[in-house]
Design a protein around this motif. Structure first.
Motif: not given
Lengths: 606, 85
Positions: A110, A286, A293, A297, B27, B30-31, B33
């Motif tokens: 991931y 993840p 996280a 990003v 963003f 995915h934060w 996820a």
């Protein structure tokens, strides 16, 4: 050759020309498949693929050679959006995208998807903030925009320096990829293969500048996308997931998640093998927590902002006939890029499953080590040190943490270990080569153009005539290419790492002056210089500090140093702009004109 | 307000709208996820799916849409380019 390379009739016959070309390429592929059945050797197949495709690129390069400035720098400004999209996609998708990315996802799961998110999301920035406005400006190169918008030789010079640092880092990664593939296809030492790859690159970009590179890149895109998607479809069909893998491989993820605990993925290997690694990360999960996280990003952020600052990509949108065409061309570019990127995770998943799933003939884990070592692909890649097996617990059976490989070989080796015919491996090698060559072409061109146009013509000798400028460009191309090949043959950094650096360099130095040049009228010359210098120096300094053992701030490691650079660059540019007088009225009028599509471009070239 | 100013305001607002959508799919999603990965989407864990395909598809659609919308604004204010003859 009486082909016309500009004008309506040429543009209209483009679909026909490339349809014939694609048909010819597929016929060649079929011929090779038949010859394989008749016993043609793997080496001869690999060699024919590489020779055939490079021959075609060289042919296109030669027939579209030019000595006219507009054709050389802007491909005559007549490239239709769809074709410009394909050329940009080839220019964009480098050895890293083709050869290394799926391997990264295969190995680390991931977190590596941050690359595909970043490398596509960046185009939103290109389309909304940059491309249409730069196209309206009518410049030849990216430093040309910065030099004209802010004025002054120093400004232009700073932009040239950032461009050179970013593009040179990038081009060495491409020559590395070319060298790796050519070394395997021709069975020659890697160092020689780098130089051989360079010759291929130069033939395409030297003769005809942007025009030759554009038409070669379209051809290269077709080869690389066929080569990438075909093995995935084949594997998916063979493993029973259907013939549209990108839409149907979901259950394969589920299967991997079932098998991972059974195979013990996540246990650290006892042995280590230099340069190779064993699978230790779960595929689709993840990591929990804010740092994971945040790292995802920030990596995506670097790749996006980097995309919007890469001179060789931005310069492709100068070749469209209009501002509107520039915008739709960005959309087409992203579409063609998307075709490869949304396939990459499928490739990583299916190739992992073909090694994992005990129901498949190609699986290796849990089998006797002696049997696995006898497999021809394990032997072949093991011989050149890219695959290794260590029986750590001495039970004679292969466990996940006893199998080591180099992530960069996944895409190239997948057809072999999934049991596909060798002709597919030849095709993939040709595709990888197309990806690396096309990006290297674009990069060398961006560097040579900026040195001849911005440094030589605009700064050193403004009276130089076109012939002399183009000659300088070609000589410089040779010099830079040679330097790139020399650096690449030393193998300083992996493909993916070097590419990430190039993005970070570009965003550190160029993003702020480009974006503020269009969107903030108050931005002025001292501000732009400060933005470029401070951005590049801070970014680079931070990279050096991290590489020499400094603990990264907030997990911003060497792949993410662009965050530091771009923040420093914005702060410096805004502060210095506000402390110094506003730009003159003429500049303000210029910015107004850039914001309106209609009308003449702002820079006129003679 | 002159036509050019108004054109620029519309252009700017369109750009901001697209950047907001971009921010969400680049963003924000995915934060989270890890949390949304328990949801299954056509056989994929959703967090994985968004990073592997979902966000990418959104970006592609967004760009074709943006290209059309911006052209419509240009035409409305009469600042689009003449068709090539």
């Amino acid at each position: 050759m009486a082909l016309q390379f500009e004008g309506k009739s040429f543009t209209q016959s483009l679909p026909k020309i490339y349809a014939i070309y694609t048909g010819g390429f597929l016929a060649f592929f079929a011929l090779m498949a038949v010859l394989e059945q008749f016993g043609m050797s793997a080496r001869a197949i690999g060699l024919s693929f590489v020779a055939f495709t490079i021959g075609i690129y060289a042919f296109i390069g030669v027939i579209s050679r030019t000595a006219a400035a507009d054709a050389y720098y802007l491909a005559g400004r007549s490239v239709p959006p769809v074709f410009n999209g394909m050329a940009t996609a080839a220019d964009w998708m480098s050895g890293a995208s083709f050869v290394a990315m799926a391997g990264g996802i295969f190995m680390s799961g991931y977190p590596y998807l941050a690359f595909v998110v970043g490398w596509t999301g960046g185009y939103i920035l290109v389309a909304t903030l940059m491309a249409p406005y730069l196209r309206k400006f009518g410049c030849y190169t990216v430093p040309d925009f910065i030099g004209t918008r802010y004025g002054g030789k120093l400004t232009r010079f700073c932009a040239i320096v950032v461009l050179m640092v970013a593009s040179f880092t990038y081009v060495t990664a491409q020559i590395t990829a070319t060298g790796t593939i050519a070394a395997r296809a021709f069975l020659i030492p890697y160092e020689w293969a780098c130089w051989l790859g360079l010759v291929g690159i130069l033939v395409c970009s030297m003769l005809g500048g942007m025009r030759a590179v554009t038409w070669t890149q379209v051809a290269q895109y077709i080869v690389l996308i066929v080569a990438y998607i075909l093995p995935i479809v084949w594997m998916s069909g063979a493993q029973g997931f259907g013939w549209l893998p990108q839409f149907q491989y979901g259950p394969a993820i589920e299967r991997i998640q079932e098998l991972e605990p059974l195979l013990g993925v996540g246990t650290a290997p006892v042995d280590t093998v230099a340069g190779l690694s064993a699978l230790t990360t779960l595929h689709a999960s993840p990591a929990d927590g804010a740092l994971a996280a945040w790292q995802f990003v920030t990596l995506a952020f670097c790749m996006m902002v980097g995309t919007a600052s890469l001179p060789h990509i931005l310069m492709r949108y100068f070749t469209t006939p209009s501002v509107k065409a520039a915008r739709s061309s960005v959309a087409w570019s992203l579409f063609f890029i998307f075709l490869l990127y949304f396939s990459a995770p499928a490739l990583a998943t299916l190739s992992k499953l073909s090694l994992f799933d005990p129901n498949l003939a190609s699986s290796i884990f849990g089998k006797a080590i002696a049997d696995v070592e006898a497999l021809s692909w394990v032997r072949n890649w093991g011989e050149i040190g890219l695959v290794a097996i260590r029986d750590s617990n001495g039970d004679g059976l292969l466990q996940v943490n006893e199998f080591f490989l180099n992530p960069d070989i996944i895409v190239l080796a997948t057809p072999e270990f999934a049991g596909l015919p060798y002709v597919i491996s030849g095709l993939v090698a040709a595709g990888g080569l197309a990806a690396a060559l096309s990006t290297a072409d674009g990069l060398l061109l961006a560097m040579a153009n900026t040195l001849s146009h911005d440094l030589y013509y605009k700064i050193i000798d403004p009276k130089a005539e076109t012939r002399k400028r183009l000659l300088t460009a070609r000589v410089l191309l040779l010099v830079i290419g040679a330097a790139g090949a020399a650096v690449a043959s030393m193998r300083l950094e992996g493909i993916l790492g070097a590419v990430a650096w190039a993005f970070c360099f570009a965003m550190s130095g160029l993003f702020a002056p480009l974006v503020l040049g269009v969107w903030w009228k108050r931005a002025n010359r001292p501000g732009a210089v400060a933005g470029m210098v401070v951005g590049l120096v801070c970014g680079w300094g931070y990279l050096l500090a991290v590489r020499n053992g400094m603990t990264p701030w907030l997990g911003l490691d060497h792949l993410r140093f662009g965050v530091v650079g771009v923040v420093a660059s914005f702060i410096a540019m805004v502060t210095v702009s506000l402390l110094t007088p506003a730009p003159d009225e003429e500049t303000q009028r210029m910015v107004d004109a850039v914001r309106v599509p209609r009308g003449e471009s702002l820079v006129s070239h003679h | 307000m002159s036509a050019d100013t108004e054109h620029w305001h519309k252009t700017r607002n369109l750009t901001i709208t697209h950047l907001v959508v971009w921010f969400v799919f680049a963003f924000l999603i995915h934060w989270f996820a890890h949390d949304i990965n328990n949801i299954r989407f056509l056989g994929w864990p959703l967090g994985y799916y968004m990073a592997a395909q979902g966000s990418l598809a959104v970006f592609v659609i967004q760009l074709f849409l943006f290209s059309r919308q911006q052209h419509a604004i240009d035409v409305k204010y009469g600042v689009h380019e003449e068709d090539e003859v």
